[in-house]
Write a protein that holds these residues in place. Sequence first.
Motif, PDB file in Angstrom:
ATOM      1  N   LYS A   5       0.819  -1.178   0.000  1.00  0.00           N
ATOM      2  CA  LYS A   5       0.000   0.000   0.000  1.00  0.00           C
ATOM      3  C   LYS A   5       0.855   1.229   0.000  1.00  0.00           C
ATOM      4  CE  LYS A   5      -4.461  -0.761   2.046  1.00  0.00           C
ATOM      5  NZ  LYS A   5      -5.278  -0.476   3.155  1.00  0.00           N
ATOM      6  N   LYS A   6       1.859   1.144   0.756  1.00  0.00           N
ATOM      7  CA  LYS A   6       2.748   2.291   0.805  1.00  0.00           C
ATOM      8  C   LYS A   6       3.366   2.514  -0.570  1.00  0.00           C
ATOM      9  CE  LYS A   6       4.164   2.618   5.526  1.00  0.00           C
ATOM     10  NZ  LYS A   6       5.212   2.520   6.447  1.00  0.00           N
ATOM     11  N   LEU A   7       3.670   1.430  -1.195  1.00  0.00           N
ATOM     12  CA  LEU A   7       4.236   1.574  -2.521  1.00  0.00           C
ATOM     13  C   LEU A   7       3.212   2.171  -3.470  1.00  0.00           C
ATOM     14  CD1 LEU A   7       6.352  -1.520  -3.525  1.00  0.00           C
ATOM     15  CD2 LEU A   7       7.076   0.823  -3.323  1.00  0.00           C
ATOM     16  N   GLY A   8       2.008   1.772  -3.406  1.00  0.00           N
ATOM     17  CA  GLY A   8       0.973   2.271  -4.291  1.00  0.00           C
ATOM     18  C   GLY A   8       0.653   3.711  -3.976  1.00  0.00           C
ATOM     19  N   ILE A   9       0.590   4.042  -2.664  1.00  0.00           N
ATOM     20  CA  ILE A   9       0.297   5.407  -2.271  1.00  0.00           C
ATOM     21  C   ILE A   9       1.501   6.265  -2.595  1.00  0.00           C
ATOM     22  CG2 ILE A   9      -0.141   6.924  -0.331  1.00  0.00           C
ATOM     23  CD1 ILE A   9      -1.705   4.726   0.922  1.00  0.00           C
ATOM     24  N   PHE A  10       2.640   5.747  -2.289  1.00  0.00           N
ATOM     25  CA  PHE A  10       3.857   6.504  -2.584  1.00  0.00           C
ATOM     26  C   PHE A  10       3.956   6.755  -4.079  1.00  0.00           C
ATOM     27  CE2 PHE A  10       8.406   6.578  -3.539  1.00  0.00           C
ATOM     28  CZ  PHE A  10       8.751   7.717  -2.848  1.00  0.00           C
ATOM     29  N   ASN A  11       3.600   5.767  -4.793  1.00  0.00           N
ATOM     30  CA  ASN A  11       3.664   5.919  -6.231  1.00  0.00           C
ATOM     31  C   ASN A  11       2.627   6.927  -6.724  1.00  0.00           C
ATOM     32  OD1 ASN A  11       5.722   4.183  -6.585  1.00  0.00           O
ATOM     33  ND2 ASN A  11       4.451   2.415  -7.004  1.00  0.00           N
ATOM     34  N   SER A  13       1.280   9.402  -4.878  1.00  0.00           N
ATOM     35  CA  SER A  13       1.682  10.729  -4.409  1.00  0.00           C
ATOM     36  C   SER A  13       2.907  11.208  -5.166  1.00  0.00           C
ATOM     37  CB  SER A  13       1.916  10.719  -2.895  1.00  0.00           C
ATOM     38  OG  SER A  13       2.967   9.852  -2.586  1.00  0.00           O
ATOM     39  N   THR A  14       3.814  10.312  -5.490  1.00  0.00           N
ATOM     40  CA  THR A  14       4.990  10.695  -6.274  1.00  0.00           C
ATOM     41  C   THR A  14       4.541  11.085  -7.679  1.00  0.00           C
ATOM     42  OG1 THR A  14       6.287   9.066  -5.086  1.00  0.00           O
ATOM     43  CG2 THR A  14       7.241   9.901  -7.091  1.00  0.00           C
ATOM     44  N   ILE A  16       1.585  12.282  -8.525  1.00  0.00           N
ATOM     45  CA  ILE A  16       0.896  13.568  -8.436  1.00  0.00           C
ATOM     46  C   ILE A  16       1.924  14.665  -8.230  1.00  0.00           C
ATOM     47  CG2 ILE A  16      -0.726  14.916  -7.054  1.00  0.00           C
ATOM     48  CD1 ILE A  16      -2.338  12.384  -6.658  1.00  0.00           C
ATOM     49  N   PHE A  17       2.876  14.429  -7.339  1.00  0.00           N
ATOM     50  CA  PHE A  17       3.922  15.427  -7.090  1.00  0.00           C
ATOM     51  C   PHE A  17       4.729  15.688  -8.368  1.00  0.00           C
ATOM     52  CE2 PHE A  17       8.168  16.587  -5.551  1.00  0.00           C
ATOM     53  CZ  PHE A  17       7.818  17.757  -4.891  1.00  0.00           C
ATOM     54  N   THR A  18       5.010  14.660  -9.105  1.00  0.00           N
ATOM     55  CA  THR A  18       5.763  14.804 -10.349  1.00  0.00           C
ATOM     56  C   THR A  18       4.943  15.598 -11.357  1.00  0.00           C
ATOM     57  OG1 THR A  18       6.843  12.689  -9.958  1.00  0.00           O
ATOM     58  CG2 THR A  18       6.937  13.535 -12.189  1.00  0.00           C
ATOM     59  N   ILE A  19       3.647  15.329 -11.429  1.00  0.00           N
ATOM     60  CA  ILE A  19       2.794  16.061 -12.362  1.00  0.00           C
ATOM     61  C   ILE A  19       2.730  17.524 -11.957  1.00  0.00           C
ATOM     62  CG2 ILE A  19       0.413  16.358 -13.137  1.00  0.00           C
ATOM     63  CD1 ILE A  19       0.215  13.380 -13.314  1.00  0.00           C
ATOM     64  N   ILE A  20       2.591  17.778 -10.667  1.00  0.00           N
ATOM     65  CA  ILE A  20       2.552  19.168 -10.193  1.00  0.00           C
ATOM     66  C   ILE A  20       3.872  19.849 -10.519  1.00  0.00           C
ATOM     67  CG2 ILE A  20       2.432  20.625  -8.137  1.00  0.00           C
ATOM     68  CD1 ILE A  20       0.402  18.648  -7.009  1.00  0.00           C
ATOM     69  N   ASN A  21       4.975  19.171 -10.266  1.00  0.00           N
ATOM     70  CA  ASN A  21       6.307  19.720 -10.579  1.00  0.00           C
ATOM     71  C   ASN A  21       6.437  19.999 -12.078  1.00  0.00           C
ATOM     72  OD1 ASN A  21       7.421  19.916  -8.054  1.00  0.00           O
ATOM     73  ND2 ASN A  21       8.311  17.852  -8.090  1.00  0.00           N
ATOM     74  N   LEU A  22       5.935  19.069 -12.867  1.00  0.00           N
ATOM     75  CA  LEU A  22       6.010  19.258 -14.311  1.00  0.00           C
ATOM     76  C   LEU A  22       5.169  20.464 -14.749  1.00  0.00           C
ATOM     77  CD1 LEU A  22       5.925  15.664 -15.792  1.00  0.00           C
ATOM     78  CD2 LEU A  22       7.796  17.283 -15.872  1.00  0.00           C
ATOM     79  N   LEU A  23       3.968  20.582 -14.161  1.00  0.00           N
ATOM     80  CA  LEU A  23       3.120  21.723 -14.502  1.00  0.00           C
ATOM     81  C   LEU A  23       3.763  23.027 -14.059  1.00  0.00           C
ATOM     82  CD1 LEU A  23      -0.464  20.371 -13.730  1.00  0.00           C
ATOM     83  CD2 LEU A  23       0.508  20.867 -15.961  1.00  0.00           C
TER      84      LEU A  23
END
Length: 169
Positions: A5-11, A13-14, A16-23
């Motif tokens: 779960k942590k991997l899935g959530i981390f993935n 959130s990562t 989403i964070f990557t998309i936000i960073n890209l935007l």
Amino acid sequence: MKEGKKLGIFNISTFIFTIINLLVLYFILKWLLFKPVTQFLENRENKIKSSLEEANRERQEAHNLKAKYEEILKNADNEGKAIIEKAQKAAEDKANKIIENANKEAENIIEKAKEEAMLEKIKAMHDLRTEISQLVIDAASRVLEKKLPVADEDLINEVIEEARASWHK
């Protein structure tokens, strides 16, 4: 499973964070890089369009100048031909005038020669008459000096015939 779960959530959130960073990176790059690059490309495009328009205008101007100079050359050629024709006509007129003057002078010379010949003829006739008169006087003098008889009339007739012959020459 918690790790999964942590991997899935981390993935997620990562992700989403990557998309936000890209935007955020996209908007920053758009604001800092894309706008100036786009503006540079638009300026470059406008400059190229302006250069092409200027080249077309100059080409049209050069074409107009070429047509104008061709017309000037054509006019100059026509003027040159007109000048040559005018000079030829003037030369022909002058030649005709010279020939006409020469003919008149020749006629005057011939007329003077005829007049001189007539004067010479009149003078010769006058001289001949004088000479005949002198011969007649001489003959009459001989006749009177010798008091020839009528039988010597032949001598008188001979002298008169000589006078007539020289008169008719």
